[in-house]
Motif scaffolding. Structure first.
Motif, PDB file in Angstrom:
ATOM      1  N   MET A   1      91.795  23.394  39.103  1.00  0.00           N
ATOM      2  CA  MET A   1      90.442  23.867  38.920  1.00  0.00           C
ATOM      3  C   MET A   1      89.502  22.885  39.630  1.00  0.00           C
ATOM      4  SD  MET A   1      88.620  24.934  35.329  1.00  0.00           S
ATOM      5  CE  MET A   1      89.166  23.530  34.436  1.00  0.00           C
ATOM      6  N   LEU A   2      88.822  23.360  40.641  1.00  0.00           N
ATOM      7  CA  LEU A   2      87.891  22.527  41.388  1.00  0.00           C
ATOM      8  C   LEU A   2      86.558  22.431  40.660  1.00  0.00           C
ATOM      9  CD1 LEU A   2      88.516  23.925  44.969  1.00  0.00           C
ATOM     10  CD2 LEU A   2      89.327  21.770  44.026  1.00  0.00           C
ATOM     11  N   LYS A   3      85.941  21.282  40.742  1.00  0.00           N
ATOM     12  CA  LYS A   3      84.628  21.105  40.128  1.00  0.00           C
ATOM     13  C   LYS A   3      83.584  21.799  40.988  1.00  0.00           C
ATOM     14  CE  LYS A   3      85.657  16.823  37.786  1.00  0.00           C
ATOM     15  NZ  LYS A   3      85.234  15.469  37.492  1.00  0.00           N
ATOM     16  N   ASN A   4      82.674  22.543  40.341  1.00  0.00           N
ATOM     17  CA  ASN A   4      81.586  23.172  41.085  1.00  0.00           C
ATOM     18  C   ASN A   4      80.242  23.015  40.375  1.00  0.00           C
ATOM     19  OD1 ASN A   4      81.914  25.013  39.025  1.00  0.00           O
ATOM     20  ND2 ASN A   4      82.416  26.739  40.324  1.00  0.00           N
ATOM     21  N   SER A  46      82.750  20.591  34.095  1.00  0.00           N
ATOM     22  CA  SER A  46      82.179  20.638  35.450  1.00  0.00           C
ATOM     23  C   SER A  46      82.688  21.841  36.241  1.00  0.00           C
ATOM     24  CB  SER A  46      82.474  19.358  36.234  1.00  0.00           C
ATOM     25  OG  SER A  46      81.862  18.262  35.613  1.00  0.00           O
ATOM     26  N   PHE A  47      82.904  22.947  35.555  1.00  0.00           N
ATOM     27  CA  PHE A  47      83.393  24.157  36.209  1.00  0.00           C
ATOM     28  C   PHE A  47      82.697  25.376  35.621  1.00  0.00           C
ATOM     29  CE2 PHE A  47      86.165  27.853  36.418  1.00  0.00           C
ATOM     30  CZ  PHE A  47      86.391  27.921  37.779  1.00  0.00           C
ATOM     31  N   THR A  52      82.017  30.311  40.857  1.00  0.00           N
ATOM     32  CA  THR A  52      83.166  30.637  41.691  1.00  0.00           C
ATOM     33  C   THR A  52      83.050  32.058  42.235  1.00  0.00           C
ATOM     34  OG1 THR A  52      84.547  29.150  40.404  1.00  0.00           O
ATOM     35  CG2 THR A  52      85.683  30.779  41.736  1.00  0.00           C
ATOM     36  N   SER A  57      78.021  26.190  44.477  1.00  0.00           N
ATOM     37  CA  SER A  57      78.414  24.899  43.931  1.00  0.00           C
ATOM     38  C   SER A  57      77.222  23.954  43.947  1.00  0.00           C
ATOM     39  CB  SER A  57      79.549  24.297  44.753  1.00  0.00           C
ATOM     40  OG  SER A  57      79.867  23.011  44.266  1.00  0.00           O
ATOM     41  N   CYS A  59      77.924  20.659  43.267  1.00  0.00           N
ATOM     42  CA  CYS A  59      78.563  19.362  43.499  1.00  0.00           C
ATOM     43  C   CYS A  59      78.267  18.902  44.926  1.00  0.00           C
ATOM     44  CB  CYS A  59      80.073  19.465  43.328  1.00  0.00           C
ATOM     45  SG  CYS A  59      80.608  19.402  41.633  1.00  0.00           S
ATOM     46  N   GLN A  65      84.059  16.381  54.410  1.00  0.00           N
ATOM     47  CA  GLN A  65      83.759  17.794  54.642  1.00  0.00           C
ATOM     48  C   GLN A  65      82.302  18.055  55.022  1.00  0.00           C
ATOM     49  OE1 GLN A  65      84.967  20.025  51.218  1.00  0.00           O
ATOM     50  NE2 GLN A  65      87.129  19.603  51.547  1.00  0.00           N
TER      51      GLN A  65
END
Length: 69
Positions: A1-4, A46-47, A52, A57, A59, A65
């Protein structure tokens, strides 16, 4: 799960979630105030699933990047 969910957004979610839950617990708002649990969880983890879905996002981008100028 990526933080966004980043910095200020995260703090606001935690504060808003706690406030909604406190208002619901004291009977000052209806049962919808328990939605604060979801708001609090998105801040703590933080998701945000809605972010999504919309490709959004708050963040900061990692240094590797960042777009080149």
């Amino acid at each position: 799960m990526l933080k966004n969910v980043g910095g200020i957004d995260r703090i606001l979610r935690i504060v808003a979630g706690l406030a909604l839950m406190a208002l619901a617990a004291t009977g000052q708002v209806g049962p919808w105030g328990w939605v604060g649990i979801v708001v609090l969880a998105t801040g703590l983890f933080s998701f945000c699933g809605a972010y999504t879905l919309f490709g959004f996002s708050t963040c900061p981008m990692p240094k590797d990047q960042e777009p080149s100028t």
